[in-house]
Design an enzyme around this catalytic site. Structure first.
Site, PDB file in Angstrom:
ATOM      1  N   HIS A  39      30.570  14.628  31.183  1.00 53.21           N
ATOM      2  CA  HIS A  39      29.415  15.502  31.458  1.00 53.21           C
ATOM      3  C   HIS A  39      29.799  16.609  32.442  1.00 53.21           C
ATOM      4  O   HIS A  39      29.397  17.754  32.289  1.00 53.21           O
ATOM      5  CB  HIS A  39      28.282  14.697  32.124  1.00 53.21           C
ATOM      6  CG  HIS A  39      27.654  13.650  31.267  1.00 53.21           C
ATOM      7  ND1 HIS A  39      27.762  12.305  31.539  1.00 53.21           N
ATOM      8  CD2 HIS A  39      26.890  13.749  30.159  1.00 53.21           C
ATOM      9  CE1 HIS A  39      27.083  11.620  30.642  1.00 53.21           C
ATOM     10  NE2 HIS A  39      26.555  12.454  29.782  1.00 53.21           N
ATOM     11  N   ASP A  94      29.727  13.306  20.424  1.00 58.12           N
ATOM     12  CA  ASP A  94      28.573  13.128  19.527  1.00 58.12           C
ATOM     13  C   ASP A  94      28.670  14.192  18.435  1.00 58.12           C
ATOM     14  O   ASP A  94      27.890  15.148  18.399  1.00 58.12           O
ATOM     15  CB  ASP A  94      27.275  13.260  20.322  1.00 58.12           C
ATOM     16  CG  ASP A  94      27.160  12.175  21.374  1.00 58.12           C
ATOM     17  OD1 ASP A  94      26.951  11.015  21.021  1.00 58.12           O
ATOM     18  OD2 ASP A  94      27.327  12.497  22.569  1.00 58.12           O
TER      19      ASP A  94
END
Ligand code: PAF
Length: 283
Positions: A37, A152
């Site tokens: 992140h 993802d």
């Protein structure tokens, strides 16, 4: 770093920045931030003058019996990390702020075709939940650019397609998956693994790498490669959901031949459902 919980306060701040001529980046997250992140945040920093990070565990993308309640919520620690990475604004709304009406009455953004295969087959409604919340966040922040992780992979394609279909004026930037030293893709869900399970988990990336090598060496029997990889996952103590070789641009089954392919894997290990992928170009 400013921390805000309401859409009204967020809009006021962002519109002030717009008046000042700043370019704005958004990094949507569900928190429990790891290095993956934080690399998205660093990239956003390079792409814009002001960086907004959202932390919102989105109930709409979790199915019944999934980990919505147990999903790690670590706002204080996340907030410290974001400060260190020069985030300008942390937006951490409540569920009621994002979804003022009951779920049954919520307008839904659906991206057909891409949403009901692979992870969408096992998790019906998941990508409608993702597309809806990301669309809402785009409408709240009105960012010039938004940054997402390629771990993802299917989610990223769903978001790109949504932006294209709904003509949302935002640039979508994807960033390479960040891995642990043994190849395991970083994920908040890795925290669910016991030490013993954690030691098994890197098999997913090993199989993706080995399968890429076989494809590059000329093997084209996709079904056998997929079956072999699923068997190897089982032997290693994981429960495979799928291991599939698909066309990278639209996740359809490739016809024999060339182009950009992606291998996508999902497997259960203890309380975690782990996903990973690897692209490979066939000449
Ligand atoms: O990738 C995630 O963390 C989530 O799916 C996202 C994009 C923040 C939407 O809730």
């Amino acid at each position: 770093m400013i921390t805000l919980q309401t859409i009204e306060a967020l809009r006021q701040q962002v519109s002030q920045w717009r008046k000042e001529g700043y370019r704005i980046a958004l990094v949507p997250t569900m928190g429990n931030l790891h290095t993956g992140h934080l690399q998205l945040v660093d990239r956003a920093r390079q792409l814009a003058d002001r960086v907004v990070v959202s932390i919102f565990v989105n109930p709409m993308q979790f199915g019944q019996g999934e980990d919505f309640d147990s999903y790690p919520r670590t706002l204080e620690e996340d907030s410290r990390k974001l400060e260190q990475h020069h985030t300008d604004l942390l937006f951490a709304p409540t569920v009621a702020e994002v979804y003022p009406r009951p779920q049954a009455e919520q307008t839904v953004v659906k991206v057909p075709g891409l949403s009901n295969i692979l992870c969408g087959q096992t998790r019906p409604g998941h990508f409608a939940g993702v597309a809806t919340v990301v669309c809402k966040l785009f409408n709240m922040v009105l960012p010039d650019v938004a940054v997402f992780g390629e771990k993802d992979f299917q989610q990223l394609l769903v978001i790109r397609r949504m932006v294209e279909d709904l003509q949302i004026p935002v640039e979508i930037v994807g960033m390479a998956t960040v891995r642990e030293a043994d190849g395991l893709a970083m994920s908040s869900r890795n925290g669910y693994l016991t030490p013993e399970q954690r030691a098994k988990a890197p098999v997913i990336y090993r199989l993706l790498t080995e399968t890429a090598e076989k494809l590059q060496a000329g093997e084209r029997d996709y079904k056998s490669l997929e079956k072999l990889a699923c068997g190897r996952l089982e032997n290693a103590g994981l429960r495979p959901d799928y291991f599939q070789i698909r066309r990278a641009r639209d996740l359809q089954v490739p016809e024999n031949g060339e182009g950009e392919l992606v291998m996508l894997a999902a497997a259960y290990l203890g309380g975690a459902r782990l996903i990973d992928n690897k692209t490979v170009t066939i000449k």
